[in-house]
Design an enzyme around this catalytic site. Structure first.
Site, PDB file in Angstrom:
ATOM      1  N   THR A  95      -7.197   8.475   9.464  1.00  0.00           N
ATOM      2  CA  THR A  95      -6.952   7.259   8.678  1.00  0.00           C
ATOM      3  C   THR A  95      -6.692   6.050   9.588  1.00  0.00           C
ATOM      4  OG1 THR A  95      -4.624   7.843   8.537  1.00  0.00           O
ATOM      5  CG2 THR A  95      -6.017   8.469   6.665  1.00  0.00           C
ATOM      6  N   LYS A 145       0.847  -1.194   0.000  1.00  0.00           N
ATOM      7  CA  LYS A 145       0.000   0.000   0.000  1.00  0.00           C
ATOM      8  C   LYS A 145       0.884   1.246   0.000  1.00  0.00           C
ATOM      9  CE  LYS A 145      -1.512  -1.939   3.695  1.00  0.00           C
ATOM     10  NZ  LYS A 145      -2.178  -2.323   4.952  1.00  0.00           N
ATOM     11  N   GLY A 199      -6.967   2.698  11.176  1.00  0.00           N
ATOM     12  CA  GLY A 199      -7.652   1.449  10.835  1.00  0.00           C
ATOM     13  C   GLY A 199      -7.796   1.163   9.346  1.00  0.00           C
ATOM     14  N   THR A 200      -7.122   1.961   8.508  1.00  0.00           N
ATOM     15  CA  THR A 200      -7.262   1.736   7.055  1.00  0.00           C
ATOM     16  C   THR A 200      -6.703   0.369   6.642  1.00  0.00           C
ATOM     17  OG1 THR A 200      -5.283   3.080   6.831  1.00  0.00           O
ATOM     18  CG2 THR A 200      -7.347   4.105   6.191  1.00  0.00           C
ATOM     19  N   GLY A 201      -5.574  -0.026   7.246  1.00  0.00           N
ATOM     20  CA  GLY A 201      -4.945  -1.310   6.888  1.00  0.00           C
ATOM     21  C   GLY A 201      -5.814  -2.489   7.286  1.00  0.00           C
ATOM     22  N   CYS A 202      -6.375  -2.422   8.507  1.00  0.00           N
ATOM     23  CA  CYS A 202      -7.264  -3.488   9.000  1.00  0.00           C
ATOM     24  C   CYS A 202      -8.470  -3.590   8.075  1.00  0.00           C
ATOM     25  CB  CYS A 202      -7.752  -3.170  10.409  1.00  0.00           C
ATOM     26  SG  CYS A 202      -6.427  -2.815  11.572  1.00  0.00           S
TER      27      CYS A 202
END
Ligand code: PXL
Length: 270
Positions: free
Chosen positions: A208, A176, A210-213
């Site tokens: 932003t 990402k 928690g975007t990865g989760c």
């Protein structure tokens, strides 16, 4: 409405509701699937940072995975925070027993405020033994730098790091690009045969958390529903992008994204 598929989430709890298990549950649910969980750790946190982390015992994590999956078989699994080597060992052992192929690994390492969520022995074990058990790994740039041991300053470096992870045994890598300085978002999917770059709009916001989760759970949900890997990544990225755009702006720090953006609310509740 009945759920379209079933997803098992193996991850840590975030009391603030923006990341971890809470983000995963909201994502899978709002995308129309049935979510189950195996909690690996409990964190006390808010949008300004992490106050404490309580690990769950490895045996208890294995019990959650195996006993749950034995009864309701998941179509896909999302893995998030795994803080220690013994937890990773337990998860691998349980994954070998339940035999689910569609596994998405978000190699969670550091929370937004800088708190470490994994120790060094666990990183080594993850690289050596867990990578090859998964269908897709979704590191951000700092995580890809740690895993590949190279510095990433450009799209070219992202591809180089992804190749290193493929050579370490990963089947598919989605790096990402959100941490790169650019006006656009470039996320790069690589395997031994193809490469695909997903380009989306970058929004200037501090919210932003928690975007990865959310992304890894969204991809796992689309995979669980039978979409192919490229389509699942494309739709997952779109869901996260729309959730950032919505800009909830909760809390004093890095706030959560809006998981509800996919739900079309019934008029009578407006
Ligand atoms: O976003 C990474 C992450 C994963 N899992 C848990 C977290 C965080 C970040 O705060 O708290 C439990």
């Amino acid at each position: 409405m009945k759920p379209n598929s079933k997803v098992l989430i193996i991850a840590g709890s975030d009391s603030s509701g923006g990341a971890g298990i809470q983000a995963d549950l909201k994502t899978v649910t709002s995308l129309g699937s049935y979510a189950m969980t195996a909690i690996t750790a409990v964190t006390a946190q808010n949008t300004t940072g992490v106050k404490s982390i309580t690990p769950i015992k490895s045996l208890e994590i294995s019990n959650q995975i195996e006993f749950t999956a034995k009864d309701i078989k998941p179509n896909a699994i999302k893995i998030g925070m795994l803080h220690s080597k013994s937890v990773i060992q337990a998860v691998i052992k349980s994954l070998n027993k339940i035999k689910i192929k569609k596994i998405v690994l978000d190699p969670v390492m550091v929370a937004k405020g800088g708190s470490k969520l994994i120790n060094d022995a666990a990183i080594i074990h993850l690289k050596k033994n867990l990578l090859k058990k998964t269908l897709l790994i979704t590191p951000n740039i700092p995580e890809a730098e740690i895993l590949s041991k190279i510095k990433i300053n450009s799209k070219k470096d992202m591809i180089k790091a992804a190749k290193i992870l493929i050579n370490l045994g990963a089947k598919n890598v989605l790096i990402k690009g959100g941490h790169l300085k650019s006006n656009q978002m470039n996320d790069i999917l690589l395997n031994r045969k193809t490469m695909k770059i997903f380009t989306s709009k970058k929004y200037r916001t501090k919210n932003t958390h928690g975007t990865g989760c959310t992304l890894s759970s969204a991809i796992a949900t689309y995979l669980a529903c039978g979409k192919d890997l490229i389509k699942s990544c494309e739709l997952g990225i779109k869901y996260v992008n729309e959730s950032i755009k919505s800009n909830l702006n909760l809390g004093k720090g890095s706030g959560p994204i809006n998981h509800l953006n996919s739900i079309i609310l019934n008029r009578k509740f407006k």
